[in-house]
Scaffold this motif. Structure first.
Motif, PDB file in Angstrom:
ATOM      1  N   UNK A   1       3.375  23.368  17.368  1.00  0.00           N
ATOM      2  CA  UNK A   1       4.237  22.194  17.163  1.00  0.00           C
ATOM      3  C   UNK A   1       5.186  22.396  15.984  1.00  0.00           C
ATOM      4  N   UNK A   2       4.900  23.369  15.115  1.00  0.00           N
ATOM      5  CA  UNK A   2       5.773  23.651  13.956  1.00  0.00           C
ATOM      6  C   UNK A   2       7.007  24.461  14.384  1.00  0.00           C
ATOM      7  N   UNK A   3       6.923  25.105  15.556  1.00  0.00           N
ATOM      8  CA  UNK A   3       8.053  25.908  16.046  1.00  0.00           C
ATOM      9  C   UNK A   3       9.087  25.006  16.704  1.00  0.00           C
TER      10      UNK A   3
ATOM     11  N   UNK B   1       0.853  -1.200   0.000  1.00  0.00           N
ATOM     12  CA  UNK B   1       0.000   0.000   0.000  1.00  0.00           C
ATOM     13  C   UNK B   1       0.880   1.239   0.000  1.00  0.00           C
ATOM     14  N   UNK B   2       0.450   2.245  -0.729  1.00  0.00           N
ATOM     15  CA  UNK B   2       1.196   3.510  -0.753  1.00  0.00           C
ATOM     16  C   UNK B   2       0.518   4.473   0.214  1.00  0.00           C
ATOM     17  N   UNK B   3       1.315   5.043   1.095  1.00  0.00           N
ATOM     18  CA  UNK B   3       0.822   5.961   2.124  1.00  0.00           C
ATOM     19  C   UNK B   3       1.213   7.389   1.730  1.00  0.00           C
ATOM     20  N   UNK B   4       0.223   8.231   1.481  1.00  0.00           N
ATOM     21  CA  UNK B   4       0.522   9.647   1.196  1.00  0.00           C
ATOM     22  C   UNK B   4       0.596  10.406   2.514  1.00  0.00           C
ATOM     23  N   UNK B   5       1.562  11.294   2.627  1.00  0.00           N
ATOM     24  CA  UNK B   5       1.822  11.968   3.914  1.00  0.00           C
ATOM     25  C   UNK B   5       2.120  13.440   3.698  1.00  0.00           C
ATOM     26  N   UNK B   6       1.909  14.230   4.749  1.00  0.00           N
ATOM     27  CA  UNK B   6       2.367  15.621   4.722  1.00  0.00           C
ATOM     28  C   UNK B   6       3.359  15.804   5.871  1.00  0.00           C
ATOM     29  N   UNK B   7       4.555  16.270   5.487  1.00  0.00           N
ATOM     30  CA  UNK B   7       5.641  16.431   6.453  1.00  0.00           C
ATOM     31  C   UNK B   7       5.980  17.902   6.632  1.00  0.00           C
ATOM     32  N   UNK B   8       6.610  18.199   7.762  1.00  0.00           N
ATOM     33  CA  UNK B   8       7.068  19.573   8.008  1.00  0.00           C
ATOM     34  C   UNK B   8       8.381  19.784   7.248  1.00  0.00           C
ATOM     35  N   UNK B   9       8.382  20.723   6.304  1.00  0.00           N
ATOM     36  CA  UNK B   9       9.583  20.967   5.494  1.00  0.00           C
ATOM     37  C   UNK B   9      10.459  22.054   6.115  1.00  0.00           C
TER      38      UNK B   9
ATOM     39  N   UNK C   1       9.807  17.475  14.235  1.00  0.00           N
ATOM     40  CA  UNK C   1      11.112  17.702  13.597  1.00  0.00           C
ATOM     41  C   UNK C   1      10.935  17.961  12.105  1.00  0.00           C
ATOM     42  N   UNK C   2      11.920  18.634  11.522  1.00  0.00           N
ATOM     43  CA  UNK C   2      11.906  18.857  10.073  1.00  0.00           C
ATOM     44  C   UNK C   2      11.939  17.486   9.373  1.00  0.00           C
ATOM     45  N   UNK C   3      11.082  17.338   8.381  1.00  0.00           N
ATOM     46  CA  UNK C   3      10.908  16.098   7.591  1.00  0.00           C
ATOM     47  C   UNK C   3      10.073  15.029   8.294  1.00  0.00           C
TER      48      UNK C   3
END
Ligand code: NAP
Length: 341
Positions: free
Chosen positions: A58-60, A7-15, A70-72
């Motif tokens: 949480x983005x800070x 299965x392919x999992x689509x994700x959104x990460x903090x860049x 964390x980044x990524x």
């Protein structure tokens, strides 16, 4: 489809970490094949994700009540979903669960994952999105914040800001159940009408079109015993000028400050606490994790009895996450903001 293909999992990460309001370049959209399940693991198909103001914090980088993302890293988020594969005796395929899913289509890992572990939820009590609203983290915040920090007594006057939002809706209705007079503060006539006519608040002040100071004078003739603060800034300052002796101010959040590039604006009127021998105290919902079932049961009962209502604002599609998050800071959500996958 080949049943053996992963299965392919689509994700959104903090860049990257934002400066002010989040922008598209703060996010990275990725795809990853899910590994095979190991012993003790579950695979959850995420169905709804919670969009929360806390995400901005949480983005800070830096210290807070929880470590930063964390980044990524896949962005942290609560969600509800369904078990689609299991190698844990704790869960069966088909179970609906709530937990810390992250901003992604699937969550996979140990069933007894220590933080934000998954809990089975009962769809006979309420629909799935309610478990991200009154029966989920915002509801728990409102319930324990009001009852444990605010200590409301029948006949007292409770004011809550962000009144039409996720936490605010529950604060006001729990306070009504406890026999308090409840005055909301919200942005716009439609939101104010909703909290009075559909949620049963006694009054609501439209802070975008009317004076909060005048509204408090009019709707809180006996003063304010409890202020549940979701927004901070100027509204907190104004409310402080109307508090009663021994008032309780619950610091739940300060959404008016989260995208600031300048230092947070503190309350200039804090000496009202001295004059009124009042108390201002913060709440972090996670301190009450082991008591969530108590609140879920009580709010669930009120719902079944038709004494408690909720409103969700549902946006569709994982890729809409960045846009949906920004809606919170512009008051574009009407009710608990939820992303349907
Ligand atoms: N301490 C904890 O454990 C905990 C847990 C959960 C949430 N919280 C906090 O609780 C608060 C409410 O969260 P929620 O999930 O229920 O969000 P929400 O109220 O559903 O949505 C955010 C609302 O904030 C209002 N807002 C945005 N910018 C504003 C500004 N500059 N001034 C005044 N109001 C503004 C908007 O409503 P209007 O249209 O009415 O302006 C918006 O709809 C947040 O501060 C959040 O961080 C704390």
């Amino acid at each position: 489809m080949n049943m053996n293909s992963p299965l392919i999992n689509r994700q959104i990460r903090l860049a990257s970490r934002p400066h002010g309001a989040p922008v598209p370049s703060n996010w990275l959209h990725t795809e990853e094949a899910l590994p095979e399940l190991k012993d003790g693991e579950i695979r959850v198909r995420n169905l709804y994700l919670s969009i929360d103001p806390a995400t901005r914090g949480w983005m800070n980088g830096g210290k807070s009540y929880i470590r930063p993302v964390e980044i990524n890293e896949v962005m942290r988020a609560g969600g509800v979903g369904q078990i689609i594969a299991t190698r844990s005796p704790r869960f069966a395929v088909g179970d609906y669960v709530a937990g810390s899913t992250g901003v992604q289509e699937y969550w996979q890992g140990a069933a007894d994952h220590p933080y934000g572990g998954f809990q089975r939820i009962d769809t006979n009590v309420a629909a799935l999105p309610s478990y991200l609203n009154a029966l989920g983290m915002p509801g728990m915040t409102a319930y324990f914040g009001l009852l444990e920090v605010g200590l409301p007594k029948a006949g007292e006057t409770v004011v809550v800001s962000g009144a039409a939002g996720a936490v605010g809706q529950t604060v006001g209705q729990v306070a009504r159940q406890k026999g308090c007079r409840v005055v909301g503060i919200a942005g716009g006539a439609d939101k104010c009408r909703f909290v009075v006519e559909e949620l049963g608040f006694d009054a609501c002040i439209d802070y975008k079109n009317t004076s909060v100071k005048e509204g408090l004078k009019q709707h809180c003739p006996q003063g304010i015993d409890i202020y549940f603060d979701n927004v901070g800034g100027e509204i907190l300052d104004t409310v402080l000028t109307h508090i009663n002796l021994k008032a309780r101010i619950i610091i739940c959040g300060a959404i008016s400050q989260y995208n600031n590039t300048a230092p947070v604006q503190g309350p200039a009127n804090y000496l009202a606490l001295l004059v009124k021998r009042a108390r201002m105290e913060g709440i972090v919902v996670f301190d009450y994790l082991n008591r969530y079932p108590e609140a879920v049961q009580q709010i669930g009962e009120w719902m079944k009895e038709g004494k408690f209502h909720t409103r969700e604002d549902i946006i569709e599609g994982l890729d809409q996450f960045p846009t949906a998050l920004n809606m919170l800071f512009e008051g574009k959500n009407f009710g608990k903001l939820v992303l349907k996958l």
